[in-house]
Every structure is written in C-alpha cells, then in structure tokens.
Design a protein around this motif. Structure first.
Motif, short mmCIF file in Angstrom:
data_model
loop_
_atom_site.label_atom_id
_atom_site.label_comp_id
_atom_site.label_asym_id
_atom_site.label_seq_id
_atom_site.Cartn_x
_atom_site.Cartn_y
_atom_site.Cartn_z
N MET A 1 0.84 -1.20 0.00
CA MET A 1 0.00 0.00 0.00
C MET A 1 0.88 1.26 0.00
O MET A 1 1.88 1.30 0.69
N HIS A 2 0.49 2.24 -0.77
CA HIS A 2 1.17 3.54 -0.77
C HIS A 2 0.28 4.52 0.01
O HIS A 2 -0.87 4.75 -0.36
N ILE A 3 0.82 5.08 1.10
CA ILE A 3 0.08 6.11 1.83
C ILE A 3 0.84 7.43 1.74
O ILE A 3 2.08 7.46 1.72
N HIS A 4 0.09 8.50 1.64
CA HIS A 4 0.66 9.85 1.62
C HIS A 4 0.12 10.58 2.85
O HIS A 4 -1.09 10.73 3.00
N ILE A 5 1.02 11.00 3.74
CA ILE A 5 0.62 11.55 5.04
C ILE A 5 0.68 13.07 5.03
O ILE A 5 1.73 13.66 4.75
N LEU A 6 -0.44 13.70 5.35
CA LEU A 6 -0.52 15.15 5.45
C LEU A 6 -0.22 15.55 6.90
O LEU A 6 -0.92 15.13 7.82
N GLY A 7 0.84 16.34 7.09
CA GLY A 7 1.26 16.71 8.44
C GLY A 7 2.21 15.69 9.00
O GLY A 7 2.16 15.35 10.19
N ILE A 8 3.14 15.22 8.20
CA ILE A 8 3.97 14.05 8.54
C ILE A 8 5.04 14.35 9.58
O ILE A 8 5.56 13.43 10.22
N CYS A 9 5.38 15.62 9.80
CA CYS A 9 6.49 15.92 10.72
C CYS A 9 6.08 16.06 12.18
O CYS A 9 6.94 16.26 13.04
N GLY A 10 4.79 15.98 12.48
CA GLY A 10 4.37 15.94 13.88
C GLY A 10 4.83 14.63 14.52
O GLY A 10 5.05 13.63 13.82
N THR A 11 5.00 14.64 15.83
CA THR A 11 5.53 13.44 16.48
C THR A 11 4.64 12.22 16.27
O THR A 11 5.13 11.11 16.03
N PHE A 12 3.32 12.41 16.34
CA PHE A 12 2.41 11.27 16.16
C PHE A 12 2.42 10.79 14.71
O PHE A 12 2.62 9.60 14.44
N MET A 13 2.22 11.71 13.77
CA MET A 13 2.13 11.30 12.37
C MET A 13 3.49 10.78 11.87
O MET A 13 3.55 9.87 11.04
N GLY A 14 4.57 11.35 12.39
CA GLY A 14 5.88 10.83 12.05
C GLY A 14 6.05 9.39 12.53
O GLY A 14 6.68 8.56 11.86
N GLY A 15 5.50 9.11 13.72
CA GLY A 15 5.53 7.75 14.25
C GLY A 15 4.71 6.80 13.39
O GLY A 15 5.13 5.66 13.12
N VAL A 16 3.54 7.25 12.95
CA VAL A 16 2.71 6.44 12.04
C VAL A 16 3.49 6.13 10.76
O VAL A 16 3.48 4.99 10.27
N ALA A 17 4.18 7.14 10.24
CA ALA A 17 4.97 6.96 9.01
C ALA A 17 6.05 5.91 9.22
O ALA A 17 6.26 5.03 8.36
N ALA A 18 6.75 5.98 10.35
CA ALA A 18 7.83 5.03 10.63
C ALA A 18 7.28 3.60 10.74
O ALA A 18 7.89 2.65 10.22
N LEU A 19 6.13 3.45 11.40
CA LEU A 19 5.53 2.12 11.54
C LEU A 19 5.08 1.58 10.18
O LEU A 19 5.27 0.39 9.89
N ALA A 20 4.48 2.44 9.36
CA ALA A 20 4.02 2.01 8.04
C ALA A 20 5.20 1.57 7.18
O ALA A 20 5.13 0.56 6.47
N ARG A 21 6.29 2.32 7.26
CA ARG A 21 7.48 1.98 6.47
C ARG A 21 8.06 0.64 6.93
O ARG A 21 8.43 -0.21 6.12
N GLU A 22 8.12 0.45 8.27
CA GLU A 22 8.65 -0.79 8.81
C GLU A 22 7.79 -1.98 8.40
O GLU A 22 8.29 -3.10 8.21
N ALA A 23 6.48 -1.73 8.24
CA ALA A 23 5.56 -2.80 7.86
C ALA A 23 5.60 -3.10 6.36
O ALA A 23 4.90 -4.00 5.89
N GLY A 24 6.42 -2.33 5.62
CA GLY A 24 6.58 -2.62 4.20
C GLY A 24 5.77 -1.77 3.26
O GLY A 24 5.79 -1.98 2.04
N HIS A 25 5.05 -0.78 3.77
CA HIS A 25 4.27 0.10 2.92
C HIS A 25 5.16 1.18 2.30
O HIS A 25 6.19 1.56 2.87
N LYS A 26 4.75 1.69 1.16
CA LYS A 26 5.40 2.86 0.58
C LYS A 26 4.82 4.09 1.26
O LYS A 26 3.60 4.23 1.36
#
Length: 467
Positions: A1-26
C-alpha cells in the motif's frame, strides 16, 4: 500500500509513518516547514518529504491519504484554502482517513494494546512501560510522542515474544481530537486491553469547553476496554473517580493513594513499591519528583497485567533513561546547568520545578525560561495559574510573542522576579543579565522555542570565558 501523510512531521504522524514503512508500505508525506528532528528521522527511513500542501500532490496517486489533525478547511485572508491538497482530495473523491484510524486498522489489529492516557506524563509513562516490557524480553511495539532515550526512536512494530498469545503494543493515548472530520479523541480508536489513566485536569481549551467534556471522552475510552482487560487509574484524582463512576466494565487497579493497589514508600529517587500493602520491589533511579514516582507505579501496574512481576519492572526502571526533552541536560557552563523540558501547562511547569527544587536543594537558584505555546496557554485560559506554577523559580522569564493577553500583568504577583520579552534575543539578554555561577536554568516549551537553548549556552560561554 502507498500512503501519503498530510502533516507528517508531527511526532504522532511521524511515528505512524515510521511504523508504516517498517511494515513494508510505501510512505510519502508533506508538511509546512519540513523540520527536524522528525524530518531527519523520516528521510533516514527513505521517506520522501514534500514541502507544503499544494494540490498537485494528488498526482502521486497513493492508495490512501492519511490526514493529520493539523489539517483543516481554513481559508487564508485572500479567501484561498490553507490546505489546497485537502480540498483537491475532497473534490476528486479520493480515499482519505485519519492517522489514528489508519493505525488502528493496519497496526493495532490483533495486538494487545497498552494505552497510556492522561493530561500529564503520557510520554514518560509510555516510555517507562515500553522499557519494562523490553527488559522483560517481551519485544513490544510502541508509538511515543517523543524519543525514549533507551530506544532512540519514537516508534517500532515489535514482535511476538515466546509464550505470548499476541504481540504487545504500547501507545501514548492522546485525548486531543482525531482530525477535522472526526472530533472524537484519538484514543477512542486504539481499543486497548490495558488502559492507564494517569491523571486528568482541564486542558485543550481550544476544543473542550470544560473538564466535564474531557471526562466524557475518557469514559468513551473505558467503554472500549474488554471485561478481561485492566484499567490502571490514579487513586489521587477526583476527575478519574468521576470517570470510573460513570461506568467501568473491566478490572480496575489503582495507584498512588494510601488505599491504592500499588503504592510507594520512600524518597522519589529510591523507593519501595508495595502491592496490596506488601513490598514487591525497589526502584532506584536518576529521576526526581513525585510525578515520576506516580508514573512508575502506573507503568508497573500496567506491566503486571501482561505478566511482568513488579520486582522485574522495578529492576528495569533502574536503567530507564527518560525521554528526550524531559529535563534533558543540554549543557553546563561555569557550574550553570541548562535543562530542556516539555512542560507546557501550569501543572506541568509546577511539577517540573518542584522536582528540580527537591533535586538541587534550596541553596541554588532556579531560573525558569518558558513560553506559553500550547493552544490552551495561547488563549490565556490558565494565565492566572502561572504565579502558582512558577513558585519554586527564583526568576521567571516569559517569551510573549504571539500572545493576545498581557503576560506581564499575569506575572505581577511575582514582582521583580517575573520578566517578559517579546523576542528571543531580548529574552537571552535578560537571562544573561541575571545569571550567576551555579544557577540552574530550565527552558520549558512544547515547541522548538526558537533555539533558545543553543543561544543561551553560547551566551553563557561568552560571558563566563571572560571571567
């Protein structure tokens, strides 16, 4: 899955991004003023960051747009949308969801979630709990609104430990709303089996009219905990007692009060932990303050629910290194220690300064440098509490830029000990005019504070190198 995160540099959304990347998502994302440290962490993970919210980003054609709560339908002075990308997503009927909902559906599903809620101490207690579980060999996943020094990252997926039925995931459970299209608290999405209610008082005056409104959200959280789950609640908090009285369908374990299930005896840096009146462990660590003692009790009680004996949890806390920006020592010049702390609410400021006073004693001076930066503080809702919050400071320096209320008037009860400045250079000059060898300076803000820490250290070095 490819997700595009709006507001990615906040601590929470940045954490979501890191988890998604670790899980193999783009993962790609955007933010206004893409900024470190989260921008550095995300780029290190190979995540493409885009500056701003231009509508052209729909051409990325992700499977899902994940929307942070920084995004709104607001308009600029000229009538144009503040977030053109969001308007394009809505116009074109493209798929979007919130960060908490995406997390619930793609990460938390099938895990034993341990959620830490409360007005204060969420980040620290979440980090303590994750470290206790890690030390016990349980390899938990976690998402923290800061960087635990024991781990060096704010989020990871974790793994299933031997003997565990399901993987464990520890999450900082924020009561702030989810997104502009979902006004429920973030934590309602997490469906924990272990829920920590650390404390509760009025905050987030920009979205909640009163304490009762926040209590209602905490009650909604309790409704999601299964009967086989555990609610760990601070026995000193009347507001939490009211929340529990509205209905609780799970096992409850209390901490903190004399009649609680988990209590402490001894000084805050070295204390015995009692369970049902019996000593079950000793905590000896470098942290100070009653608030951290209570945080420890909460983490110990939560860890016990997933099979970690209190004695094991106590031993783990001896190696707990705290969280970046929680009384983090940034440097020492001429015996002057300069700390950085996240305190952004009167109670948090008071707690931080009380703990520091206990640590350094009455002989040394405390210089408190702070900015009322949170939405609640910017509104001036709690300005009358500032003199109380700053009681242990010998001098208080307030950065007033962006405030619509008179900070000097609010600090009048402090007399000459309360100073204000509307810019960082003036603030630094004021501190330099007052500072003496062996003072302790603590900078308090929930933002970057204009790099005041670096500027103060440089000014201290210049002033005292000439002496």
């Amino acid at each position: 899955m490819h997700i595009h995160i709006l507001g990615i540099c906040g601590t929470f959304m940045g954490g979501v991004a890191a988890l998604a990347r670790e899980a193999g998502h783009k993962v790609t994302g955007c933010d206004a003023g893409v900024y470190p440290p989260m921008s550095d962490q995300l780029r290190a993970l190979g995540i493409e960051l885009i500056e701003g919210y231009d509508a052209g980003q729909v051409q990325l054609q992700p499977d899902m747009f994940v929307v942070g709560n920084v995004v709104s339908r607001a308009r600029l002075a000229d009538g144009s949308p503040k977030f053109p990308l969001m308007e394009a997503i809505l116009d074109q009927g493209l798929p979007y969801t919130s960060g908490p909902q995406w997390l619930a559906e793609h990460v938390l599903q099938g895990r034993h979630v341990l959620a830490v809620a409360g007005t204060h101490g969420k980040t620290t207690t979440t980090s303590m709990l994750a470290w206790i579980l890690e030390s016990a060999g349980l390899t938990p996943g976690f998402l923290v609104g800061g960087v635990p020094l024991n781990f060096g990252v704010s989020a990871r997926l974790g793994d299933v430990a031997p003997g565990q039925q399901r993987p464990l995931f520890v999450i900082e459970a924020d009561e702030y709303d989810t997104a502009f299209f979902d006004k429920r608290s973030k934590f309602v999405h997490y469906r924990p089996r272990t829920a920590v209610l650390n404390n509760l008082e009025f905050d987030h005056a920009d979205i909640f009219p009163d304490l009762a409104a926040i209590e209602r959200q905490f009650q909604h959280l309790l409704r999601t905990v299964p009967a086989s789950g555990r609610v760990v609640s601070n026995g000193l908090e009347e507001a939490l007692a009211r929340v529990l009285h509205q209905g609780c369908w799970s096992q409850v374990r209390s901490f903190g009060s004399a009649v609680s299930d988990f209590t402490a005896q001894g000084p805050h840096h070295a204390f015995a932990v009692l369970h049902a009146g019996q000593v079950v462990g000793q905590v000896q660590w470098g942290l100070s303050g009653e608030h951290n003692q209570l945080n420890a009790l909460a983490a110990i009680a939560a860890a016990e629910h997933v099979g970690v004996p209190p004695a094991t949890a106590c031993a783990a806390l001896a190696d707990f290194q705290n969280v970046r920006r929680r009384m983090e020592l940034r440097g020492t010049v001429a015996g002057i220690a300069l700390y950085d702390d996240f305190a952004h609410h009167p109670t948090a400021i008071r707690t931080t300064l009380d703990g520091l006073r206990q640590q350094i004693g009455q002989q040394k001076r405390i210089l408190a440098v702070f900015e009322p930066r949170s939405n609640t503080m910017k509104l001036g809702t709690m300005k009358a509490q500032l003199p109380w919050a700053l009681k242990e400071a010998d001098l208080a320096f307030c950065h007033t830029a962006g405030l619509d209320w008179d900070a000097a008037q609010a600090l009048e009860p402090l007399g000459a000990a309360g100073l204000t400045a509307d810019n960082i250079p003036t603030l630094v000059q004021q501190v330099m005019a007052a500072v003496q060898p062996n003072d302790t300076i603590v900078c308090m803000s929930n933002g970057g504070f204009g790099g005041v820490h670096t500027q103060l250290l440089a000014a201290l070095a210049e002033k005292f190198s000439a002496q």
